[in-house]
Design an enzyme around this catalytic site. Structure first.
Site, short mmCIF file in Angstrom:
data_model
loop_
_atom_site.label_atom_id
_atom_site.label_comp_id
_atom_site.label_asym_id
_atom_site.label_seq_id
_atom_site.Cartn_x
_atom_site.Cartn_y
_atom_site.Cartn_z
CD GLU A 91 -2.99 1.95 1.61
OE1 GLU A 91 -1.72 0.90 1.55
OE2 GLU A 91 -3.18 2.20 -0.12
CE LYS A 288 0.46 -1.27 0.44
NZ LYS A 288 -1.11 -0.68 0.78
CG ASP A 304 1.56 -12.31 14.33
OD1 ASP A 304 2.37 -12.09 13.76
OD2 ASP A 304 1.60 -13.48 15.62
CG HIS A 401 -5.34 5.86 -4.15
ND1 HIS A 401 -3.95 5.53 -3.93
CD2 HIS A 401 -6.10 5.06 -3.96
CE1 HIS A 401 -4.42 3.79 -3.50
NE2 HIS A 401 -5.88 4.14 -3.90
C1 MEV Z 1 -2.51 -0.22 -2.57
O1 MEV Z 1 -2.67 0.32 -1.70
C2 MEV Z 1 -2.36 -1.27 -3.43
C3 MEV Z 1 -2.94 -1.26 -4.77
O2 MEV Z 1 -1.38 -0.94 -5.90
C4 MEV Z 1 -3.21 -2.74 -4.87
C5 MEV Z 1 -3.19 -3.09 -6.80
O3 MEV Z 1 -1.75 -2.33 -7.19
O4 MEV Z 1 -3.35 -4.17 -6.86
C6 MEV Z 1 -3.96 -0.51 -5.54
#
Ligand code: MEV
Length: 448
Positions: A91, A288, A304, A401
């Protein structure tokens, strides 16, 4: 018929085919025998056949290698030591976000990490329909035998300072009729310990079965009363846990975001994290973002990531509602951002000794032991999370991004160096999307 509509075929004995035969089968089945596709698979083989054999043998039915970017995030100050973190991640912007965060905290004392505990867990799940008091008596007799009879498995681990920490009998009959567990805790030192734990557990099961057959008080039952269902480690290791934090004064946050006061910035961050604490939808995305950092380091160091993720998410739900793994608070004049996460990792055994780039990742980190790697991976998680929140509560993440996204789109459209430079300029003030970039390139190309 194209590869999408072609009927899928079953195949017998596929694993016995040679690698070339396997690729040929795939190419024939899914690509109408297109030899270009065969070549594509082949192009990603390692040029040194002995190296390729190594990768082939990590898994089964290997056709080729799947490239992932191996990047680095420099300038991490963790417990007063400087690190450049190896990160394997597809990513765009994860490595950049980690690096930005590292730089941000570096002149504010850096990150402080500590391992709170390193216990791993394994379970022998079994059914027992007899009297509970007799089972307790049986377990009392059994426990020392379990320790004794696993001696040949645990001897080396004990020499390294680890081994079996305890074995308990757990009554789970309130959850499932007749269900009990032997729950064992282990210290596996610098190895992740899956093989060690599973070997111990399978031995426990064998010994328990044999001893149950000999245990006189069970004679009152006509049938064997102990029925082992399965023996396996648990990837949930809430007591193999690390804490990392970064703190500074509110004054030090003055420059965090141009035009925003330190107090306002800190308040916004705290509020955003509180939302992730109370709302599972937000918490999932928030966490995430934490695993963007953790997984990148876990992958680079050959660990892992499925185990690490599964464990982290269970831990995030430990109080009955899925919640944020990180926390932020303001105490007086001090802003603190922190993360507590269970992480079961190894720095010996497994891929760590085999994968050439894992070895290099370990070298870059100073060949850490498992505890140090726990602290490093958790720091990557906190760093990425902080960067994401910092963007989200200020400019939003799309600005950053989209810069990366633009470059990816331009690559797919075979843009030249000049076109890329022109596009970067144009899209500083224009919204990036596939059609917008395509139209931009069409107009540039038609004018040249
Ligand atoms: C993107 O990979 C991760 C985010 O969505 C995490 C978040 O929203 O805190 C930017």
């Amino acid at each position: 018929m194209d590869s999408k509509t072609k009927a899928q075929q079953f195949v017998e004995g596929f694993s016995k085919l040679s690698k070339t035969e396997k690729i040929n089968w795939i190419v024939k089945q899914y690509f109408d025998g297109d030899q270009q596709v065969f070549k594509e698979f082949e192009n990603y083989w390692h040029k040194d056949p002995s190296q390729q054999k190594l990768y082939d043998e990590f898994s089964e039915n290997t056709l080729t290698n799947y490239y992932m970017p191996f990047g680095v995030a420099p300038n991490f100050l963790i417990n007063n030591e400087v690190y450049t973190l190896p990160m394997v991640i597809e990513e765009s912007s994860v490595v950049a976000a980690a690096s930005k965060s590292a730089k941000f905290w570096r002149d504010k004392g850096g990150f402080h990490a500590e391992v709170l505990d390193i216990q791993k867990i394994g379970q022998v799940h079994f059914m027992y329909s007899g009297d509970k008091a007799i089972l307790q008596e049986f377990f009392k007799m059994l426990k020392p035998k379990l320790i004794r009879d696993t001696h040949s498995i645990t001897r080396n681990m004990k020499k390294r300072g680890g081994g079996i920490l305890d074995i308990e009998l757990i009554d789970k009959t309130n959850d499932l009729e007749n269900y009990y567990q032997l729950r064992a805790s282990f210290n596996t030192c610098d190895s992740m310990g899956a093989n060690f734990i599973n070997s111990c557990l399978e031995k426990f099961a064998e010994v328990m079965r044999a001893e149950a057959g000999e245990f006189a008080p069970f004679d009152i039952y006509k049938e064997p009363v102990v029925d082992v269902v399965m023996s396996i480690l648990s990837n949930y290791t809430p007591d193999c846990i690390v804490r990392v934090s970064a703190s500074c004064t509110l004054e030090e946050l003055v420059d965090a975001v141009p035009g925003m006061g330190g107090r306002e910035f800190a308040d916004r961050v705290v509020r955003a994290v509180k939302i992730a604490e109370v709302d599972p939808y937000r918490a999932t995305t928030h966490n995430k973002g934490i695993f963007n950092g953790i997984d990148s380091v876990i992958l680079a160091t050959g660990n892992d990531f499925r185990a690490v993720e599964a464990c982290g998410h269970t831990y995030a739900a430990r109080n009955g509602r899925y919640s944020s793994l990180s926390h932020a608070d303001i105490n007086g004049n001090i802003f603190t951002y922190s993360l507590e996460v269970p992480l079961s990792v190894g720095t010996v055994g497994g891929l760590t000794n085999l994968h050439p780039l894992v070895k290099r990742a370990m070298n870059m980190l100073g060949n850490p032991n498992a505890e140090k790697l726990m602290m490093i991976a958790a720091t990557a998680g906190l760093a990425n999370n902080f960067s994401a929140i910092k963007s989200l509560v200020t400019d939003g993440i799309q600005k950053g991004h989209m810069k990366m996204h633009l470059l990816n789109i331009l690559k797919t459209m075979d843009a030249s160096f000049e076109e890329v430079e022109a596009a970067k300029k144009y899209f500083t003030d224009n919204v990036v999307s596939y059609p917008a970039v395509r139209n931009f390139l069409i107009s540039v190309r038609s004018n040249s």
